[in-house]
Design a protein around this motif. Structure first.
Motif, short mmCIF file in Angstrom:
data_model
loop_
_atom_site.label_atom_id
_atom_site.label_comp_id
_atom_site.label_asym_id
_atom_site.label_seq_id
_atom_site.Cartn_x
_atom_site.Cartn_y
_atom_site.Cartn_z
N THR A 17 0.86 -1.19 0.00
CA THR A 17 0.00 0.00 0.00
C THR A 17 0.89 1.24 0.00
O THR A 17 2.07 1.17 0.35
N ARG A 18 0.31 2.37 -0.38
CA ARG A 18 1.11 3.61 -0.36
C ARG A 18 1.36 4.05 1.08
O ARG A 18 2.47 4.41 1.44
N SER A 19 0.30 4.03 1.91
CA SER A 19 0.48 4.48 3.29
C SER A 19 0.41 3.28 4.24
O SER A 19 0.07 2.17 3.84
N ASP A 26 4.23 7.19 4.68
CA ASP A 26 4.62 6.45 3.48
C ASP A 26 5.10 5.06 3.88
O ASP A 26 6.04 4.92 4.67
N ASN A 28 6.52 2.89 1.96
CA ASN A 28 7.71 2.47 1.22
C ASN A 28 8.96 2.99 1.94
O ASN A 28 9.46 4.06 1.65
#
Ligand code: ADP
Ligand code: MG
Ligand code: ZN
Length: 485
Positions: A17-19, A26, A28
């Motif tokens: 997921t992005r968040s 974030d 990542n």
């Protein structure tokens, strides 16, 4: 007495997921400096409140559907309490008695026969931070804290380290097809705990299970299981009993060592998470996710067999990696449009033969290899219209990868056009026969396999460019002519 192993796997998979799971940080974090992807929620500061990441719930449902699981109409969150420096809240938000998805299965192929491995549950939770040890000091990085994590728990249906490997590979393929995780074990995005016990063959009840942790590659899972199975059988053969405990795999020593016994096991004091409401999963939502699922590896393999006439084995090889499957389908589509058409069977043979060999040799996946489907089909077109032979085609493929040039350009620049001109080849054949009178005599005396050797000499004289069918016909013709003269 003969013993058999019983294995059940608990696999943690990080979601892409992005968040993060319960905050807007974030997710990542892989290349980020320590403690730069953090906020009051994922640092567990007092007064902060979690918010559920909708995408993470969707990814979990998708995984559950792909694993033939049921989706819970209502699910809830629970606190799993324990104290450790990588866990800033002193509890992890997880799911205890109402997992989001449950009761499914995954099918592996054991020596050509399908075998179902039950999936007990797939639940959603949050990852912890990470400890680092530098110069005798422990440092903690909370970037990973709160990254969404699913735990996939199998039934104890696995019977050997090899079946465990097949199960894990299939699981990784599926999460990659779904795009819900990188499935990258080296990067910690897929982590495996193995439960293993042994029992005398023929006995119904299971033996005492041991949980093995700390494996960080498919290879170490296999080695750890092999070691642990042998260890437990050894204990039983010596008249002892297997102790219920957690053991860690020590890669450098190739053995498992006891970490904690059942008596020391954590009491997690699970209780419902008071800061999050139970989640009602609407059937329409699940239906929409189901419709949006990509074609999964088993379906794809079945279609390749049906539509392209592939063997189950070849189909399995190709669908094991989604990128390879996409590459293959692009090549087959281009081949169908080529003039003359290139058959799926030809594309399959080249992909599973030469292209896989090059990937292995160079340690590259299909993307890194920089051989486009169009380039391979172009090479195969040159073979099909007689411009080059199969052997030269292999060199051209290699050259495409190394130089990045187009196949046709390589063939022209390197003068690789096949020689099919009979007059020209007849001259070379005559020369070769003149140079090897002994072999010619051997052939005439009945050793017909010598013709193959002579063929090799002609190919050599033409730097492999001769049309093999034309050469063989000419050779036989010239040899037979020498018999009568
Ligand atoms: P726990 O709750 O103590 O972790 P579970 O019975 O819930 O243990 O099972 C956890 C995992 O262990 C599951 O993957 C399950 O398949 C596996 N398992 C359970 N019993 C055995 C056994 N006797 N031998 C091997 N694996 C087992
Ligand atoms: Mg467990
Ligand atoms: Zn955060």
């Amino acid at each position: 007495m003969e013993y058999e192993a019983i294995i059940g796997l608990e696999v943690h998979v990080q979601l892409l997921t992005r968040s993060k799971m319960f905050c807007g940080c974030d997710a990542n974090y892989q290349d980020a400096p320590p403690n730069t992807h953090v906020c009051p929620v994922c640092l567990g500061l007092p007064g902060s409140l979690p918010v559920i990441n909708k995408r993470a719930v969707e990814y979990t449902i998708m995984t559950g559907l792909a694993l033939n699981c049921q989706i819970a109409p209502v699910t809830k969150w629970d606190r799993k309490n324990y104290h450790y420096p990588d866990l800033p809240k002193d509890y992890q938000i997880s799911q205890y008695d109402l997992p989001l998805t449950f009761a499914g299965h995954l099918t592996i192929d054991v020596e050509g026969r399908p075998k179902r491995i039950g999936i007990r549950r797939v639940h959603l939770e949050e990852d912890t931070g990470r400890l680092y040890h530098v110069d005798g000091r422990a440092l903690v990085d909370y970037n990973r804290s709160g990254v969404p994590l699913i735990e996939i728990v199998s039934e104890p249906d696995i019977r050997s380290p090899e079946e465990a490997r097949l199960y894990l590979q299939k699981l990784r393929t599926i999460v990659r097809y779904l795009g819900v995780s990188s499935g990258d074990m080296e990067a910690g995005a897929l982590r495996v705990d193995a439960n293993v016990s042994v029992r005398p063959v023929g006995q119904e009840t299971f033996g005492t299970q041991v949980e093995v942790k700390n494996m960080n590659s498919f290879r170490s899972v296999k080695l750890a299981l092999e070691y642990e199975i042998e260890r437990q059988i050894g204990v039983l053969r010596a008249g002892g009993t297997v102790v219920r405990e957690t053991r860690g795999w020590v890669e450098s020593e190739g053995r498992t060592v006891s970490q904690r016994s059942k008596e020391e096991a954590h009491d997690y004091r699970y209780f419902p998470e008071p800061d999050l409401p139970p989640l009602e999963i609407m059937p329409a939502w699940v239906d929409a996710l189901r419709r949006a699922l990509p074609e999964l590896p088993d379906e794809k393999a079945a279609r390749y067999q049906r539509e392209y006439g592939l063997s189950a084995y070849d189909a399995g090889l190709i669908v094991a990696d989604r990128l390879v499957a996409e590459w293959y389908e692009a090549a087959v589509a281009l081949g169908a449009k080529a003039q003359p058409p290139i058959s799926p069977k030809t594309v399959t043979n080249w992909l599973t033969g030469e292209v896989f060999r090059l990937m292995r040799e160079r340690g590259q996946d299909i993307q890194a290899l920089s051989l486009s489907p169009a380039a391979l089909v172009e090479v195969l077109g040159l073979v099909a219209n007689g411009t080059i032979n199969n052997n030269v085609a292999k060199h051209v493929v290699r050259d495409v990868i190394e130089s990045g040039k187009a196949p046709t350009q390589i063939v022209e620049e390197r003068g690789l056009r096949q020689i099919s001109d009979e007059a020209q080849l007849a001259q070379i054949v005559a020369q070769v026969l003149d140079q090897h009178p002994d072999e010619v005599q051997a052939y005439l005396n009945g050793r017909e396999q010598v013709a193959k050797w002579l063929m090799g000499q002609v190919m050599r004289a033409t730097r492999s460019k001769a049309n093999p069918q034309v050469v063989m016909a000419l050779l036989i013709q010239h040899l037979e002519a020498r018999r009568s003269s």
